[in-house]
Design a protein around this motif. Structure first.
Motif, short mmCIF file in Angstrom:
data_model
loop_
_atom_site.label_atom_id
_atom_site.label_comp_id
_atom_site.label_asym_id
_atom_site.label_seq_id
_atom_site.Cartn_x
_atom_site.Cartn_y
_atom_site.Cartn_z
N LEU A 31 0.83 -1.20 0.00
CA LEU A 31 0.00 0.00 0.00
C LEU A 31 0.86 1.26 0.00
O LEU A 31 0.55 2.24 -0.66
CB LEU A 31 -0.93 -0.01 1.21
N LEU A 32 1.97 1.22 0.74
CA LEU A 32 2.88 2.36 0.72
C LEU A 32 3.50 2.53 -0.66
O LEU A 32 3.66 3.66 -1.15
CB LEU A 32 3.98 2.17 1.77
N ASP A 33 3.85 1.42 -1.30
CA ASP A 33 4.38 1.51 -2.66
C ASP A 33 3.36 2.10 -3.62
O ASP A 33 3.69 2.90 -4.50
CB ASP A 33 4.80 0.12 -3.16
N GLU A 34 2.09 1.72 -3.44
CA GLU A 34 1.05 2.25 -4.32
C GLU A 34 0.86 3.75 -4.07
O GLU A 34 0.69 4.52 -5.01
CB GLU A 34 -0.26 1.49 -4.08
N TRP A 35 0.88 4.15 -2.80
CA TRP A 35 0.80 5.57 -2.46
C TRP A 35 1.93 6.32 -3.15
O TRP A 35 1.72 7.36 -3.78
CB TRP A 35 0.90 5.72 -0.94
N TYR A 36 3.13 5.81 -3.04
CA TYR A 36 4.29 6.46 -3.64
C TYR A 36 4.16 6.49 -5.16
O TYR A 36 4.50 7.49 -5.81
CB TYR A 36 5.56 5.72 -3.24
N ASP A 37 3.65 5.41 -5.75
CA ASP A 37 3.52 5.36 -7.20
C ASP A 37 2.52 6.39 -7.70
O ASP A 37 2.73 7.03 -8.73
CB ASP A 37 3.08 3.95 -7.62
N VAL A 38 1.41 6.57 -6.97
CA VAL A 38 0.43 7.58 -7.36
C VAL A 38 1.05 8.97 -7.30
O VAL A 38 0.87 9.79 -8.21
CB VAL A 38 -0.82 7.49 -6.44
N LEU A 168 0.55 6.48 -20.90
CA LEU A 168 0.73 5.08 -21.25
C LEU A 168 2.14 4.66 -20.90
O LEU A 168 3.05 5.50 -20.78
CB LEU A 168 0.44 4.83 -22.73
N GLY A 169 2.33 3.37 -20.70
CA GLY A 169 3.66 2.91 -20.34
C GLY A 169 3.71 1.42 -20.08
O GLY A 169 2.72 0.70 -20.22
N ILE A 170 4.89 0.99 -19.66
CA ILE A 170 5.13 -0.42 -19.34
C ILE A 170 6.16 -0.49 -18.23
O ILE A 170 7.11 0.30 -18.18
CB ILE A 170 5.60 -1.21 -20.58
N VAL A 171 5.95 -1.43 -17.32
CA VAL A 171 6.90 -1.71 -16.24
C VAL A 171 7.29 -3.17 -16.36
O VAL A 171 6.43 -4.05 -16.52
CB VAL A 171 6.28 -1.44 -14.85
N ALA A 172 8.59 -3.44 -16.29
CA ALA A 172 9.11 -4.81 -16.30
C ALA A 172 10.01 -4.97 -15.08
O ALA A 172 10.89 -4.15 -14.85
CB ALA A 172 9.89 -5.08 -17.58
N SER A 173 9.77 -6.04 -14.31
CA SER A 173 10.48 -6.17 -13.03
C SER A 173 10.91 -7.60 -12.78
O SER A 173 10.21 -8.55 -13.14
CB SER A 173 9.58 -5.70 -11.89
N GLN A 174 12.05 -7.73 -12.15
CA GLN A 174 12.63 -9.03 -11.82
C GLN A 174 13.14 -8.99 -10.38
O GLN A 174 13.99 -8.17 -10.04
CB GLN A 174 13.80 -9.34 -12.77
N ASP A 175 12.59 -9.84 -9.52
CA ASP A 175 13.09 -9.95 -8.16
C ASP A 175 14.33 -10.83 -8.13
O ASP A 175 14.53 -11.69 -8.99
CB ASP A 175 12.02 -10.54 -7.23
N ARG A 245 -7.25 4.28 -11.65
CA ARG A 245 -5.87 4.71 -11.89
C ARG A 245 -5.12 3.62 -12.65
O ARG A 245 -5.38 2.43 -12.48
CB ARG A 245 -5.13 4.95 -10.57
N VAL A 246 -4.15 4.03 -13.44
CA VAL A 246 -3.28 3.04 -14.07
C VAL A 246 -2.44 2.38 -12.99
O VAL A 246 -2.13 2.98 -11.95
CB VAL A 246 -2.37 3.68 -15.14
N HIS A 247 -2.09 1.13 -13.21
CA HIS A 247 -1.23 0.40 -12.28
C HIS A 247 0.19 0.42 -12.84
O HIS A 247 0.55 -0.40 -13.68
CB HIS A 247 -1.72 -1.04 -12.11
N SER A 248 0.97 1.37 -12.39
CA SER A 248 2.33 1.52 -12.91
C SER A 248 3.37 1.17 -11.87
O SER A 248 4.55 1.49 -12.04
CB SER A 248 2.54 2.97 -13.37
N SER A 249 2.96 0.50 -10.79
CA SER A 249 3.93 0.08 -9.78
C SER A 249 4.34 -1.37 -10.03
O SER A 249 3.82 -2.04 -10.92
CB SER A 249 3.33 0.21 -8.38
#
Length: 652
Positions: A31-38, A168-175, A245-249
């Motif tokens: 939730l904190l990450d989403e807050w920060y992303d917004v 518009l955009g794209i996020v790609a992530s690898q843990d 909202r877009v999900h960009s996180s």
């Protein structure tokens, strides 16, 4: 556009944001990450405050209803703002919120635009490409034997925006530990998020494709956007938000995948419809049903990879909202179908009423009235079995220096919703009956006092609680600001009931926390802050914790250097302590520390050219009380860890 949008150094709004949520120590990290992303999205694509509708201002998460009403009234009375400096004339906006607004709104020319041409969007739009990598200078047990991939974490983010109209955009992530171009990741990265949103086009308020989040009412039915805790409610952050909202996180929890549209039916009536089809991770029972849905997004081991995308969720929903003369009312309906039956182990008493089945239906009515002296808000929802959940708040503003909030909620122990996310003392909208009262007072521009108390009753057993139980949460905060100095003190007392050792009775778990801090903004770009945290808990034993943290930063020309050092000494997990750890852009980091040790970090940001920003960080944690760190596959066979992070951002 606002002048600050071209600043090459780190966004100062990060510290301002942390000041609003630093009390939320137990808020979910996603939730904190989403807050920060917004906030990051708003900073990259600011709103024109002169043409913004009330619904658009509601997208700004730190504004309360009174402040939104006052901004709308100011624009109506004076037609427009010439500069954002006029925000200082709105008395209900305190200094932190005025400063935050400076980074996410601008005063435009007050012209209503038609949909721009593709050529104009490409010419005047903003492209941003960000690449980040985290490199551990050590090996975990899983890196040696157990993880399917290499130990590095990295992600890419491309975002395009034209004013506040197109994004518009794209996020790609690898843990770390996840395979790339292997196993169930043949397309490379383990996680991708694509999104597009078109706003303010004729009757179309917003059209969203790809991954997105929805929030309607107060979150009892559809609350996949963020919801913070009790200090946030006192600050007005618990207000209803109708938003797509877009999900960009990089969070894999709470998003929808598909399409959503909001239409302006009349001046006072809007209608939203959304549809989603997305994969889920689930822990399976032997018969193929799903025991639990997993949202952590980790796919590092064979067991975690077997859970990846093994379940599908189809969701459809609609919301209608009417708003006029301060009054608003809405209705929301959400239906979800899982291709696997959700079948938790209900033989365990506290899981008896967990969500189960393949089909879930929830509907609700939300309502409210906004006046310059008070606001009333609420939502009442039922699930497919008729179980009830309701939350209602009243906030009173006798003057610009005093605010009082009262919140009541009742969530039946039988109420279930897969997408609910609202105010609660537990971790879900279920099995809770509570009342919250808070007060904030500015006796002078330099002094701010706030306090809240929250009492909750749980009618059904919970995890580690075998019967009916109670909880109490209380906090008192005082802030003094004078001549560049800011002194803050905060005390929190929490009481929660838990089973005793033989589960024959309930016993109070008592937690005391104290935070004192002093911050100073100096000339020539210098700033510093000293923070002391103390904790003491009583349950099966007494646990104590102490932490001293020092922050310092220096801003110059085209760059910034910051450092932080935290010494901590706790006797157990219950007395763990939290500290903000400045990090890379699009990453909000609040670290928890336990044991005996020291954490120190150095970060540098520089913009050698106007369009390029480079960042690097080195963070070290040394433990004095253990030869190894972590457990299971996360075990590090040494007493210290060093992490290096690098980031490059190109904005055109």
């Amino acid at each position: 556009m606002p002048a600050q949008s071209g600043k090459p150094t780190a966004a100062p709004w990060e510290e301002l944001l942390y000041g609003l949520v630093s009390d939320e120590e137990d808020t979910d990290e996603d939730l904190l990450d989403e807050w920060y992303d917004v906030m990051s999205g708003l900073a990259d694509h600011p709103l024109d405050i002169n043409t913004a509708t009330r619904e658009e201002l509601e997208l700004i998460p730190f504004l309360n209803d009174r402040q939104i009403e006052d901004i709308c009234e100011y624009i109506y009375r004076y037609d427009s703002m010439k500069t954002t400096g006029e925000l200082a004339l709105i008395e209900s906006l305190d200094r932190p919120r005025r400063q935050l607004l400076e980074y996410i709104v601008y005063a435009g020319d007050n012209r209503k635009e038609t949909l721009p041409s593709v050529g104009n969007m490409m010419k005047y739009g903003r492209h941003t490409l960000t690449a980040t990598a985290k490199i551990p200078m050590y090996k975990r047990k899983g890196d040696i034997n157990g993880y399917l991939g290499y130990p590095y974490k990295h992600w890419l983010r491309y975002d395009f925006g034209y004013r506040d109209r197109v994004r518009l955009g794209i996020v790609a992530s690898q843990d770390a530990g996840e395979p790339m171009f292997a196993d169930k990741n043949p397309a490379g990265y383990d996680y991708y998020s694509l999104y597009m949103q078109l706003r303010k086009t004729g009757r179309i308020e917003s059209l969203t494709l790809g991954r997105y989040r929805v929030a309607f009412g107060m979150g009892l039915v559809a609350g996949t956007s963020f919801n913070l805790g009790k200090t946030a409610v006192l600050n007005g952050l618990g207000r209803p938000v109708n938003a797509i909202r877009v999900h960009s996180s990089r969070s894999e929890a709470g998003y929808m995948q598909g399409a959503a549209i909001t239409l302006r039916m009349t001046k006072r009536l809007t209608a939203s419809v959304f549809a989603s089809y997305r994969p889920l991770d689930a822990t399976l029972n032997r018969d193929g049903t799903a025991a639990t849905i997993v949202y952590n997004g980790y796919h590092r081991t064979i067991g975690e990879m077997e859970k990846k995308n093994n379940t599908r969720a189809t969701t459809a929903g609609a919301n209608v909202r009417y708003a006029a003369n301060g009054f608003h009312a809405g209705a929301t309906l959400v239906y979800t179908h899982l291709n696997r039956r959700l079948s938790p182990d209900t033989e365990v008493l506290y899981r008896r009423h967990y969500a189960k089945g393949s089909d879930f239906v929830n509907w609700s009515t939300d309502y409210g009235y906004i006046h310059h002296l008070f606001t009333l808000q609420g939502e009442t929802a039922v699930d497919r079995h008729g179980a009830l959940a309701t939350i209602n708040t009243a906030s009173v503003y006798p003057n610009d220096r005093l605010r009082m909030t009262l919140l009541h909620r009742f969530y039946s122990h039988k109420y279930t919703s897969l997408h609910a996310n609202s105010f609660c003392d537990g971790n879900k909208v279920q099995n809770e009956h509570g009342i919250y009262a808070g007060i904030g007072w500015h006796p002078s521009p330099q002094i701010e006092l706030s306090a809240y108390t929250d009492l909750a009753y749980f009618a059904w057993p919970k995890y580690l609680v075998s019967g009916k139980s109670y909880s109490s949460d209380n906090m008192l905060t005082a802030t003094l600001s004078q001549g560049g100095w800011t002194l803050t003190g905060r005390y929190r007392l929490r009481l929660r009931q838990r089973d005793n050792e033989d589960k024959s009775a309930l016993k109070n778990r008592t937690e005391h926390r104290l935070r004192l801090s002093i911050a100073r903004s100096l000339e020539y770009g210098w700033g510093c802050k000293t923070q002391l945290d103390l904790a003491q808990t009583y349950f099966k034993r007494r646990d104590r914790g102490l932490m001293v943290t020092q922050y310092a930063n220096r801003t110059f020309g085209h760059g910034q250097i910051s450092m932080n050092v935290s010494y901590f000494n706790t006797t157990g997990y219950d007395s763990r302590l939290y500290a903000y750890d400045p990090g890379m852009l699009y990453t909000f980091s609040s670290q928890a520390y336990q044991g005996h040790g020291i954490h120190y970090a150095l970060m540098a940001r520089i913009a050698p050219w106007h369009s390029i920003r480079l960042s690097a960080k080195v963070a070290v944690t040394d433990y004095f009380d253990r030869p190894t760190i972590g457990s299971s596959y996360q075990t590090v066979y040494r007493s210290s860890t060093t992490d290096v992070e690098i980031q490059a951002r190109i904005k055109l």
